[in-house]
Design a protein around this motif. Structure first.
Motif, PDB file in Angstrom:
ATOM      1  N   MET A   1     -12.479 -13.629 -12.192  1.00 47.23           N
ATOM      2  CA  MET A   1     -10.749 -13.011 -12.397  1.00 47.23           C
ATOM      3  C   MET A   1     -10.239 -13.731 -10.952  1.00 47.23           C
ATOM      4  O   MET A   1     -10.294 -14.193 -10.244  1.00 47.23           O
ATOM      5  CB  MET A   1     -11.317 -11.294 -11.710  1.00 47.23           C
ATOM      6  N   ARG A   2      -8.257 -12.842 -11.732  1.00 51.36           N
ATOM      7  CA  ARG A   2      -7.471 -13.350 -11.191  1.00 51.36           C
ATOM      8  C   ARG A   2      -7.229 -12.597 -10.117  1.00 51.36           C
ATOM      9  O   ARG A   2      -6.983 -11.168 -10.928  1.00 51.36           O
ATOM     10  CB  ARG A   2      -6.398 -14.220 -11.730  1.00 51.36           C
ATOM     11  N   PHE A   3      -6.424 -12.686  -9.190  1.00 46.33           N
ATOM     12  CA  PHE A   3      -5.649 -11.916  -7.814  1.00 46.33           C
ATOM     13  C   PHE A   3      -4.441 -11.950  -8.065  1.00 46.33           C
ATOM     14  O   PHE A   3      -3.745 -13.085  -8.326  1.00 46.33           O
ATOM     15  CB  PHE A   3      -6.448 -11.535  -7.054  1.00 46.33           C
ATOM     16  N   ALA A   4      -3.755 -10.848  -8.104  1.00 41.23           N
ATOM     17  CA  ALA A   4      -1.943 -11.062  -7.251  1.00 41.23           C
ATOM     18  C   ALA A   4      -1.907 -10.631  -5.617  1.00 41.23           C
ATOM     19  O   ALA A   4      -2.730  -9.535  -5.795  1.00 41.23           O
ATOM     20  CB  ALA A   4      -1.282 -10.417  -8.302  1.00 41.23           C
ATOM     21  N   ASP A   5      -1.228 -10.761  -5.350  1.00 39.13           N
ATOM     22  CA  ASP A   5      -0.579 -10.490  -3.341  1.00 39.13           C
ATOM     23  C   ASP A   5      -0.239  -8.598  -4.050  1.00 39.13           C
ATOM     24  O   ASP A   5       0.795  -8.793  -5.100  1.00 39.13           O
ATOM     25  CB  ASP A   5       0.096 -11.613  -3.249  1.00 39.13           C
ATOM     26  N   LEU A   6      -0.425  -8.789  -2.728  1.00 40.70           N
ATOM     27  CA  LEU A   6       0.358  -6.580  -3.330  1.00 40.70           C
ATOM     28  C   LEU A   6       1.845  -7.126  -2.882  1.00 40.70           C
ATOM     29  O   LEU A   6       2.501  -8.281  -1.882  1.00 40.70           O
ATOM     30  CB  LEU A   6       0.227  -5.767  -2.133  1.00 40.70           C
ATOM     31  N   ASP A   7       2.850  -6.181  -3.137  1.00 42.44           N
ATOM     32  CA  ASP A   7       4.224  -6.008  -2.856  1.00 42.44           C
ATOM     33  C   ASP A   7       4.610  -4.683  -2.268  1.00 42.44           C
ATOM     34  O   ASP A   7       3.583  -3.767  -2.296  1.00 42.44           O
ATOM     35  CB  ASP A   7       5.431  -6.236  -3.808  1.00 42.44           C
ATOM     36  N   SER A   8       6.539  -4.538  -1.512  1.00 40.59           N
ATOM     37  CA  SER A   8       6.309  -3.374  -1.027  1.00 40.59           C
ATOM     38  C   SER A   8       5.924  -1.891  -1.977  1.00 40.59           C
ATOM     39  O   SER A   8       5.926  -0.655  -1.558  1.00 40.59           O
ATOM     40  CB  SER A   8       8.190  -3.538  -0.724  1.00 40.59           C
ATOM     41  N   GLY A   9       6.104  -2.147  -3.620  1.00 42.37           N
ATOM     42  CA  GLY A   9       6.074  -1.021  -4.092  1.00 42.37           C
ATOM     43  C   GLY A   9       4.167  -0.408  -4.425  1.00 42.37           C
ATOM     44  O   GLY A   9       4.499   1.156  -4.555  1.00 42.37           O
ATOM     45  N   ASP A  10       3.592  -1.583  -4.195  1.00 39.09           N
ATOM     46  CA  ASP A  10       1.723  -0.896  -3.554  1.00 39.09           C
ATOM     47  C   ASP A  10       2.062  -0.751  -2.735  1.00 39.09           C
ATOM     48  O   ASP A  10       1.282   1.018  -2.556  1.00 39.09           O
ATOM     49  CB  ASP A  10       1.401  -2.152  -4.135  1.00 39.09           C
ATOM     50  N   ILE A  11       3.042  -0.939  -1.792  1.00 37.25           N
ATOM     51  CA  ILE A  11       2.241   0.326  -0.377  1.00 37.25           C
ATOM     52  C   ILE A  11       3.013   1.005  -0.667  1.00 37.25           C
ATOM     53  O   ILE A  11       2.105   2.452   0.181  1.00 37.25           O
ATOM     54  CB  ILE A  11       2.672  -0.827   0.563  1.00 37.25           C
ATOM     55  N   ALA A  12       4.234   1.803  -1.047  1.00 40.98           N
ATOM     56  CA  ALA A  12       4.269   2.866  -1.202  1.00 40.98           C
ATOM     57  C   ALA A  12       3.639   3.422  -2.308  1.00 40.98           C
ATOM     58  O   ALA A  12       3.213   4.439  -1.822  1.00 40.98           O
ATOM     59  CB  ALA A  12       6.220   2.613  -2.309  1.00 40.98           C
ATOM     60  N   LEU A  13       3.373   3.298  -3.648  1.00 46.63           N
ATOM     61  CA  LEU A  13       2.187   4.130  -4.354  1.00 46.63           C
ATOM     62  C   LEU A  13       0.798   4.534  -3.468  1.00 46.63           C
ATOM     63  O   LEU A  13       0.604   5.416  -3.210  1.00 46.63           O
ATOM     64  CB  LEU A  13       1.835   3.359  -5.426  1.00 46.63           C
ATOM     65  N   PHE A  14       0.376   3.576  -2.559  1.00 46.46           N
ATOM     66  CA  PHE A  14      -0.850   3.770  -1.319  1.00 46.46           C
ATOM     67  C   PHE A  14      -0.291   5.040  -0.582  1.00 46.46           C
ATOM     68  O   PHE A  14      -1.076   5.816  -0.704  1.00 46.46           O
ATOM     69  CB  PHE A  14      -1.276   2.102  -0.456  1.00 46.46           C
ATOM     70  N   THR A  15       0.577   5.286  -0.257  1.00 50.97           N
ATOM     71  CA  THR A  15       1.623   5.448   0.480  1.00 50.97           C
ATOM     72  C   THR A  15       1.529   7.917   0.211  1.00 50.97           C
ATOM     73  O   THR A  15       0.805   8.266   0.337  1.00 50.97           O
ATOM     74  CB  THR A  15       2.278   5.558   1.429  1.00 50.97           C
ATOM     75  N   ARG A  16       1.458   6.830  -1.563  1.00 51.48           N
ATOM     76  CA  ARG A  16       1.656   8.727  -2.179  1.00 51.48           C
ATOM     77  C   ARG A  16      -0.236   8.609  -2.448  1.00 51.48           C
ATOM     78  O   ARG A  16      -0.019   9.845  -1.878  1.00 51.48           O
ATOM     79  CB  ARG A  16       2.747   8.345  -3.416  1.00 51.48           C
ATOM     80  N   ALA A  17      -0.783   8.195  -2.523  1.00 50.96           N
ATOM     81  CA  ALA A  17      -1.753   8.421  -2.869  1.00 50.96           C
ATOM     82  C   ALA A  17      -2.317   9.059  -1.590  1.00 50.96           C
ATOM     83  O   ALA A  17      -3.382  10.139  -1.729  1.00 50.96           O
ATOM     84  CB  ALA A  17      -2.542   7.534  -3.588  1.00 50.96           C
TER      85      ALA A  17
END
Length: 152
Positions: A1-17
């Protein structure tokens, strides 16, 4: 499986959850919250619903909210639960949610806990051998047979 790094949008989505889980957490009824980012830029949230006999995953309720709203596609998805320290942490989707994500948004990137590091991978890669009826495949069904090549 190939993984990608996170970006600032991912952090914002985590914050919302995390906000949803913080507000609604209940040890039996609401253990997980999810957030999904649509191609439109809208965020859809979901909450685990649990009873003594039935559980509905947070990812499936967020995906349903996106479908009801007419969202064309989901670009990013994640779910969070409370860790041992009482703070939100990314939790990996169950098998049913992996199937739903692969069906409804196979190109979406899903945040995952990969041995303590949060990474992301395409939803289609989370369930490499999905359940299919024989008529849904593009290959001919075969009977089981023993192999003589040592499994190569």
């Amino acid at each position: 499986m190939r993984f990608a790094d996170l970006d600032s949008g991912d952090i914002a989505l985590f914050t919302r959850a995390d906000e949803v889980l913080t507000k609604a957490h209940h040890p039996q009824r609401h253990q997980v919250a999810a957030a999904m980012l649509g191609a439109s830029g809208r965020v859809y949230v979901g909450l685990h619903l649990g009873s003594r006999r039935v559980n509905i995953c947070a990812e499936s309720s967020a995906l349903a909210a996106a479908q009801i709203a007419g969202e064309e596609s989901i670009t990013t998805a994640l779910a969070v639960c409370l860790g041992t320290a009482g703070t939100a942490q990314v939790t990996n989707p169950c098998g049913v949610c992996r199937e739903l994500l692969a069906t409804y948004c196979p190109d979406a990137m899903v945040l995952l806990d990969v041995e303590g590091t949060v990474r992301k991978a395409a939803a289609r890669d989370l369930l490499p051998l999905p359940w299919l009826r024989p008529e849904e495949t593009d290959w001919a069904a075969a009977l089981p047979a023993l192999r003589n090549d040592g499994g190569r």
